[in-house]
Scaffold this motif. Structure first.
Motif, PDB file in Angstrom:
ATOM      1  N   LEU A   1      74.614  42.432  49.959  1.00 36.69           N
ATOM      2  CA  LEU A   1      74.666  42.190  48.518  1.00 36.69           C
ATOM      3  C   LEU A   1      73.455  41.383  48.056  1.00 36.69           C
ATOM      4  N   ILE A   2      73.067  40.371  48.822  1.00 34.28           N
ATOM      5  CA  ILE A   2      71.870  39.589  48.492  1.00 34.28           C
ATOM      6  C   ILE A   2      70.635  40.488  48.534  1.00 34.28           C
ATOM      7  N   ASN A   3      70.554  41.329  49.544  1.00 40.07           N
ATOM      8  CA  ASN A   3      69.405  42.224  49.697  1.00 40.07           C
ATOM      9  C   ASN A   3      69.304  43.205  48.525  1.00 40.07           C
TER      10      ASN A   3
ATOM     11  N   LEU B   1      74.108  34.031  42.781  1.00 42.73           N
ATOM     12  CA  LEU B   1      74.845  34.931  43.665  1.00 42.73           C
ATOM     13  C   LEU B   1      75.225  34.203  44.956  1.00 42.73           C
ATOM     14  N   LEU B   2      74.277  33.466  45.532  1.00 40.31           N
ATOM     15  CA  LEU B   2      74.544  32.716  46.755  1.00 40.31           C
ATOM     16  C   LEU B   2      75.674  31.713  46.536  1.00 40.31           C
ATOM     17  N   ASP B   3      75.670  31.037  45.405  1.00 43.30           N
ATOM     18  CA  ASP B   3      76.724  30.079  45.088  1.00 43.30           C
ATOM     19  C   ASP B   3      78.091  30.762  45.069  1.00 43.30           C
ATOM     20  N   ASP B   4      78.170  31.926  44.442  1.00 41.20           N
ATOM     21  CA  ASP B   4      79.429  32.668  44.402  1.00 41.20           C
ATOM     22  C   ASP B   4      79.869  33.100  45.808  1.00 41.20           C
TER      23      ASP B   4
ATOM     24  N   GLN C   1      78.255  28.120  59.528  1.00 36.60           N
ATOM     25  CA  GLN C   1      77.151  28.880  60.109  1.00 36.60           C
ATOM     26  C   GLN C   1      76.744  30.018  59.173  1.00 36.60           C
ATOM     27  N   PHE C   2      77.707  30.750  58.626  1.00 36.51           N
ATOM     28  CA  PHE C   2      77.405  31.834  57.695  1.00 36.51           C
ATOM     29  C   PHE C   2      76.699  31.307  56.457  1.00 36.51           C
ATOM     30  N   LYS C   3      77.153  30.168  55.924  1.00 34.65           N
ATOM     31  CA  LYS C   3      76.529  29.601  54.725  1.00 34.65           C
ATOM     32  C   LYS C   3      75.083  29.207  54.999  1.00 34.65           C
TER      33      LYS C   3
ATOM     34  N   SER D   1      69.395  30.503  54.123  1.00 31.81           N
ATOM     35  CA  SER D   1      68.069  30.779  54.668  1.00 31.81           C
ATOM     36  C   SER D   1      67.590  32.172  54.263  1.00 31.81           C
ATOM     37  N   TYR D   2      68.469  33.162  54.358  1.00 34.10           N
ATOM     38  CA  TYR D   2      68.103  34.542  54.001  1.00 34.10           C
ATOM     39  C   TYR D   2      67.764  34.654  52.515  1.00 34.10           C
ATOM     40  N   THR D   3      68.517  33.967  51.675  1.00 32.80           N
ATOM     41  CA  THR D   3      68.258  34.001  50.230  1.00 32.80           C
ATOM     42  C   THR D   3      66.891  33.391  49.923  1.00 32.80           C
TER      43      THR D   3
END
Length: 77
Positions: A12-14, A38-41, A62-64, A69-71
């Motif tokens: 979704l971020i991508n 989007l990352l916040d949501d 870990q996912f957060k 980092s990816y965002t």
């Protein structure tokens, strides 16, 4: 289920980053705002999954960290 949550968030971020970069290639603040909102949501959804014990709190953290980092990598430089 655990890896699926992360992979869905990452895709979704991508997709959002690709769309924003295509439609607003020069507007850095807008792209950053859209991606950060989007990352916040997504982080709130991950916290909800951790609260429901769908995933462990450690895995949620870990996912957060990975998604944050990816965002940042997807922001316009």
């Amino acid at each position: 289920m655990k890896k699926q949550i992360y992979n869905n968030c990452k895709s979704l971020i991508n997709e959002t980053a690709n769309t924003e970069h295509k439609h607003n290639p020069k507007d850095k603040p807008r792209v950053r705002e859209v991606l950060n909102n989007l990352l916040d949501d997504l982080i709130r959804q991950i916290d909800f999954h951790a609260m429901k014990d769908t995933i462990s709190k450690g895995k949620a953290e870990q996912f957060k960290k990975w998604l944050t980092s990816y965002t940042c990598k997807r922001h316009i430089k």
